[in-house]
Design an enzyme around this catalytic site. Structure first.
Site, mmCIF file in Angstrom:
data_model
loop_
_atom_site.group_PDB
_atom_site.id
_atom_site.type_symbol
_atom_site.label_atom_id
_atom_site.label_comp_id
_atom_site.label_asym_id
_atom_site.label_seq_id
_atom_site.Cartn_x
_atom_site.Cartn_y
_atom_site.Cartn_z
ATOM 1 N N THR A 191 0.644 -1.360 -0.096
ATOM 2 C CA THR A 191 -0.066 -0.051 -0.045
ATOM 3 C C THR A 191 0.812 1.244 0.033
ATOM 4 O OG1 THR A 191 -1.884 1.032 1.098
ATOM 5 C CG2 THR A 191 -0.109 0.167 2.525
ATOM 6 N N ASN A 192 0.347 2.564 0.042
ATOM 7 C CA ASN A 192 1.062 3.698 0.101
ATOM 8 C C ASN A 192 0.412 4.281 1.290
ATOM 9 O OD1 ASN A 192 2.280 3.535 -2.453
ATOM 10 N ND2 ASN A 192 0.869 4.477 -3.735
ATOM 11 N N HIS A 193 1.366 5.326 1.767
ATOM 12 C CA HIS A 193 1.007 6.446 2.712
ATOM 13 C C HIS A 193 -0.029 7.261 2.427
ATOM 14 C CE1 HIS A 193 3.329 5.791 6.244
ATOM 15 N NE2 HIS A 193 4.490 5.875 5.522
ATOM 16 N N ALA A 210 -3.522 8.039 -3.749
ATOM 17 C CA ALA A 210 -1.951 7.669 -3.712
ATOM 18 C C ALA A 210 -2.310 6.192 -4.351
ATOM 19 C CB ALA A 210 -1.286 7.690 -2.478
#
Ligand code: C5P
Length: 220
Positions: free
Chosen positions: A29-31, A96
Protein backbone atom coordinates in the site's frame (compact mmCIF):
# COMPACT_ATOMS: atom_id res chain seq x y z
CA UNK A 1 -21.10 29.84 4.11
CA UNK A 2 -19.45 28.86 0.82
CA UNK A 3 -20.44 30.50 -2.49
CA UNK A 4 -22.03 27.96 -4.89
CA UNK A 5 -19.30 28.28 -7.52
CA UNK A 6 -19.85 24.68 -8.67
CA UNK A 7 -23.65 24.74 -8.82
CA UNK A 8 -24.88 22.33 -11.50
CA UNK A 9 -21.45 20.70 -11.89
CA UNK A 10 -20.62 17.07 -11.22
CA UNK A 11 -17.30 16.31 -9.57
CA UNK A 12 -15.55 12.94 -9.26
CA UNK A 13 -12.79 12.57 -6.67
CA UNK A 14 -10.45 9.68 -5.84
CA UNK A 15 -8.94 9.59 -2.37
CA UNK A 16 -6.84 7.52 -0.04
CA UNK A 17 -4.37 4.74 -0.80
CA UNK A 18 -4.99 1.53 -2.68
CA UNK A 19 -4.22 -1.87 -1.15
CA UNK A 20 -2.82 -4.62 -3.35
CA UNK A 21 -3.10 -8.04 -1.70
CA UNK A 22 -0.10 -10.39 -1.63
CA UNK A 23 -2.15 -13.04 0.18
CA UNK A 24 -5.21 -12.90 2.47
CA UNK A 25 -3.23 -11.23 5.29
CA UNK A 26 -0.54 -9.18 3.55
CA UNK A 27 -0.43 -6.44 0.98
CA UNK A 28 1.30 -3.47 -0.62
CA UNK A 29 0.00 0.00 0.00
CA UNK A 30 0.97 3.68 0.02
CA UNK A 31 0.95 6.31 2.74
CA UNK A 32 -2.27 8.27 2.46
CA UNK A 33 -4.84 9.24 5.05
CA UNK A 34 -7.35 10.34 2.41
CA UNK A 35 -7.82 13.66 4.25
CA UNK A 36 -7.03 15.91 1.28
CA UNK A 37 -9.36 14.06 -1.10
CA UNK A 38 -12.17 13.94 1.46
CA UNK A 39 -11.71 17.68 2.09
CA UNK A 40 -11.95 18.34 -1.66
CA UNK A 41 -15.12 16.23 -1.91
CA UNK A 42 -16.62 18.18 0.99
CA UNK A 43 -15.56 21.55 -0.42
CA UNK A 44 -16.99 20.70 -3.86
CA UNK A 45 -20.28 19.59 -2.28
CA UNK A 46 -20.45 22.82 -0.25
CA UNK A 47 -19.83 24.71 -3.49
CA UNK A 48 -23.00 23.20 -4.95
CA UNK A 49 -21.57 20.27 -6.95
CA UNK A 50 -22.91 16.72 -7.07
CA UNK A 51 -19.92 14.78 -5.80
CA UNK A 52 -18.87 11.16 -6.26
CA UNK A 53 -15.99 10.08 -4.03
CA UNK A 54 -14.15 6.86 -4.86
CA UNK A 55 -12.18 5.95 -1.74
CA UNK A 56 -9.48 3.41 -1.04
CA UNK A 57 -9.19 1.96 2.47
CA UNK A 58 -9.31 4.95 4.87
CA UNK A 59 -10.77 5.71 8.28
CA UNK A 60 -12.77 8.82 7.52
CA UNK A 61 -16.47 9.69 7.65
CA UNK A 62 -18.24 10.37 4.35
CA UNK A 63 -18.74 14.13 3.82
CA UNK A 64 -22.40 15.13 3.99
CA UNK A 65 -24.27 14.87 0.68
CA UNK A 66 -21.43 13.04 -1.07
CA UNK A 67 -21.92 9.68 -2.84
CA UNK A 68 -19.09 7.40 -1.71
CA UNK A 69 -17.89 4.24 -3.44
CA UNK A 70 -15.32 2.18 -1.51
CA UNK A 71 -12.65 0.18 -3.30
CA UNK A 72 -9.50 -1.64 -2.28
CA UNK A 73 -7.20 -2.12 -5.27
CA UNK A 74 -6.03 0.17 -8.07
CA UNK A 75 -7.79 -2.05 -10.60
CA UNK A 76 -11.08 -1.71 -8.67
CA UNK A 77 -10.57 2.07 -8.45
CA UNK A 78 -9.93 2.15 -12.21
CA UNK A 79 -12.99 -0.01 -12.96
CA UNK A 80 -15.18 2.23 -10.76
CA UNK A 81 -13.83 5.56 -12.02
CA UNK A 82 -13.67 4.93 -15.78
CA UNK A 83 -17.38 4.26 -16.41
CA UNK A 84 -18.36 7.09 -14.02
CA UNK A 85 -16.00 9.72 -15.45
CA UNK A 86 -17.94 10.67 -18.62
CA UNK A 87 -20.89 11.81 -16.46
CA UNK A 88 -18.74 14.31 -14.57
CA UNK A 89 -17.46 17.83 -15.32
CA UNK A 90 -14.37 17.59 -13.13
CA UNK A 91 -12.11 14.72 -12.06
CA UNK A 92 -9.77 15.31 -9.13
CA UNK A 93 -7.31 12.44 -8.62
CA UNK A 94 -5.95 12.73 -5.10
CA UNK A 95 -5.61 8.99 -4.48
CA UNK A 96 -2.15 7.59 -3.79
CA UNK A 97 -2.52 4.68 -6.17
CA UNK A 98 -0.03 1.81 -5.85
CA UNK A 99 2.04 1.78 -9.03
CA UNK A 100 2.48 -2.00 -8.92
CA UNK A 101 0.59 -5.02 -7.61
CA UNK A 102 1.69 -8.60 -7.05
CA UNK A 103 1.46 -10.42 -10.38
CA UNK A 104 -0.44 -13.21 -8.59
CA UNK A 105 -2.13 -12.89 -5.23
CA UNK A 106 -2.02 -16.15 -3.20
CA UNK A 107 -5.38 -17.64 -2.17
CA UNK A 108 -3.94 -18.85 1.15
CA UNK A 109 -1.51 -17.22 3.57
CA UNK A 110 2.07 -17.75 2.35
CA UNK A 111 3.82 -19.83 5.04
CA UNK A 112 7.35 -19.21 6.26
CA UNK A 113 9.75 -21.80 4.87
CA UNK A 114 11.60 -24.11 7.30
CA UNK A 115 14.89 -23.39 5.52
CA UNK A 116 14.26 -19.61 5.94
CA UNK A 117 14.08 -19.05 2.21
CA UNK A 118 12.54 -15.66 1.48
CA UNK A 119 9.80 -15.59 -1.15
CA UNK A 120 10.28 -13.26 -4.11
CA UNK A 121 7.43 -11.07 -5.24
CA UNK A 122 6.78 -10.56 -8.90
CA UNK A 123 5.06 -7.25 -9.56
CA UNK A 124 2.99 -6.03 -12.44
CA UNK A 125 2.04 -2.47 -13.32
CA UNK A 126 -1.31 -1.00 -12.29
CA UNK A 127 -3.36 1.09 -14.71
CA UNK A 128 -2.85 4.86 -14.50
CA UNK A 129 -6.38 6.01 -13.67
CA UNK A 130 -5.80 9.72 -14.22
CA UNK A 131 -4.12 9.20 -17.58
CA UNK A 132 -6.92 6.82 -18.63
CA UNK A 133 -9.61 9.40 -17.77
CA UNK A 134 -7.64 12.10 -19.60
CA UNK A 135 -7.64 9.86 -22.71
CA UNK A 136 -11.46 9.59 -22.81
CA UNK A 137 -13.04 11.13 -25.93
CA UNK A 138 -14.47 14.10 -24.03
CA UNK A 139 -12.84 13.94 -20.61
CA UNK A 140 -13.92 15.89 -17.56
CA UNK A 141 -11.57 18.71 -16.49
CA UNK A 142 -8.74 16.61 -15.01
CA UNK A 143 -6.77 17.62 -11.94
CA UNK A 144 -3.87 15.46 -10.77
CA UNK A 145 -1.86 15.53 -7.59
CA UNK A 146 1.89 15.22 -7.16
CA UNK A 147 3.49 14.21 -3.89
CA UNK A 148 7.23 14.50 -4.35
CA UNK A 149 10.14 14.46 -1.97
CA UNK A 150 12.27 16.77 -4.16
CA UNK A 151 12.11 19.04 -7.24
CA UNK A 152 8.37 19.43 -6.85
CA UNK A 153 7.82 21.99 -9.62
CA UNK A 154 9.85 20.10 -12.20
CA UNK A 155 8.20 16.77 -11.38
CA UNK A 156 4.72 18.33 -11.30
CA UNK A 157 5.09 19.94 -14.73
CA UNK A 158 6.60 16.77 -16.21
CA UNK A 159 3.66 14.80 -14.79
CA UNK A 160 1.17 17.30 -16.19
CA UNK A 161 2.51 16.89 -19.69
CA UNK A 162 2.98 13.09 -19.46
CA UNK A 163 -0.57 12.50 -18.20
CA UNK A 164 -1.97 15.16 -20.53
CA UNK A 165 -3.99 16.99 -17.87
CA UNK A 166 -4.53 20.75 -17.60
CA UNK A 167 -3.71 21.05 -13.88
CA UNK A 168 -1.41 19.32 -11.40
CA UNK A 169 -1.47 20.19 -7.72
CA UNK A 170 1.74 19.66 -5.80
CA UNK A 171 1.96 19.21 -2.06
CA UNK A 172 4.57 21.67 -0.87
CA UNK A 173 4.94 20.38 2.68
CA UNK A 174 7.72 17.78 3.05
CA UNK A 175 5.65 15.40 5.18
CA UNK A 176 1.97 16.00 4.70
CA UNK A 177 0.79 12.42 5.07
CA UNK A 178 -1.85 12.26 7.76
CA UNK A 179 -1.24 15.89 8.73
CA UNK A 180 -3.98 18.46 8.86
CA UNK A 181 -1.89 21.28 7.40
CA UNK A 182 -0.26 21.57 4.02
CA UNK A 183 0.51 24.07 1.25
CA UNK A 184 -0.28 23.54 -2.42
CA UNK A 185 1.27 24.64 -5.68
CA UNK A 186 -0.97 24.71 -8.76
CA UNK A 187 0.92 23.95 -11.96
CA UNK A 188 -0.75 24.60 -15.32
CA UNK A 189 0.44 25.27 -18.87
CA UNK A 190 1.12 28.93 -18.05
CA UNK A 191 3.08 28.56 -14.83
CA UNK A 192 2.40 28.02 -11.17
CA UNK A 193 0.69 29.61 -8.19
CA UNK A 194 0.95 28.72 -4.52
CA UNK A 195 -1.87 28.34 -2.03
CA UNK A 196 -0.14 29.06 1.28
CA UNK A 197 -0.10 26.77 4.31
CA UNK A 198 -3.50 26.14 5.82
CA UNK A 199 -5.62 23.27 7.08
CA UNK A 200 -6.73 20.84 4.37
CA UNK A 201 -10.36 22.04 4.27
CA UNK A 202 -9.24 25.65 3.72
CA UNK A 203 -6.88 24.47 0.96
CA UNK A 204 -9.63 22.36 -0.58
CA UNK A 205 -12.02 25.34 -0.65
CA UNK A 206 -9.36 27.49 -2.31
CA UNK A 207 -8.66 24.76 -4.86
CA UNK A 208 -12.36 24.32 -5.61
CA UNK A 209 -12.71 28.09 -6.21
CA UNK A 210 -9.70 27.97 -8.52
CA UNK A 211 -11.06 25.00 -10.50
CA UNK A 212 -14.51 26.65 -10.77
CA UNK A 213 -12.83 29.72 -12.27
CA UNK A 214 -11.06 27.54 -14.84
CA UNK A 215 -14.35 25.87 -15.83
CA UNK A 216 -16.10 29.20 -16.17
CA UNK A 217 -13.39 30.58 -18.46
CA UNK A 218 -13.10 27.47 -20.63
CA UNK A 219 -16.74 26.27 -20.77
CA UNK A 220 -19.22 29.08 -20.23
O1 C5P B 1 2.36 8.97 -11.50
P1 C5P B 1 2.12 9.54 -10.15
O2 C5P B 1 1.60 8.51 -9.17
O3 C5P B 1 3.26 10.26 -9.56
O4 C5P B 1 0.97 10.63 -10.40
C1 C5P B 1 0.15 11.10 -9.37
C2 C5P B 1 -1.21 11.47 -9.89
O5 C5P B 1 -1.72 10.45 -10.76
C3 C5P B 1 -2.22 11.57 -8.79
O6 C5P B 1 -3.22 12.47 -9.20
C4 C5P B 1 -2.76 10.16 -8.69
O7 C5P B 1 -4.05 10.12 -8.10
C5 C5P B 1 -2.80 9.76 -10.15
N1 C5P B 1 -2.58 8.32 -10.38
C6 C5P B 1 -3.61 7.53 -10.88
N2 C5P B 1 -3.39 6.20 -11.15
C7 C5P B 1 -2.18 5.65 -10.94
C8 C5P B 1 -1.13 6.44 -10.43
C9 C5P B 1 -1.37 7.77 -10.17
O8 C5P B 1 -4.72 8.03 -11.07
N3 C5P B 1 -2.01 4.36 -11.19
Amino acid sequence: FQPKVLAGRRVLVTAGPTFEPIDPVRGITNHSSGKMGFAIARAAQEAGAQVTLVAGPVHLPTPRGVVRLDVQTAQQMHDTVLPAAPGHDVFVATAAVADWRPAASAQQKIKKQGDRRVPTLELTENPDILAAVARLPSPPYCVGFAAESENLLAHASEKRVRKNVPLIVGNVGPATFGRDHNALVLVDADGHREIPTADKLTLARALVRDIAGRLDSSRP
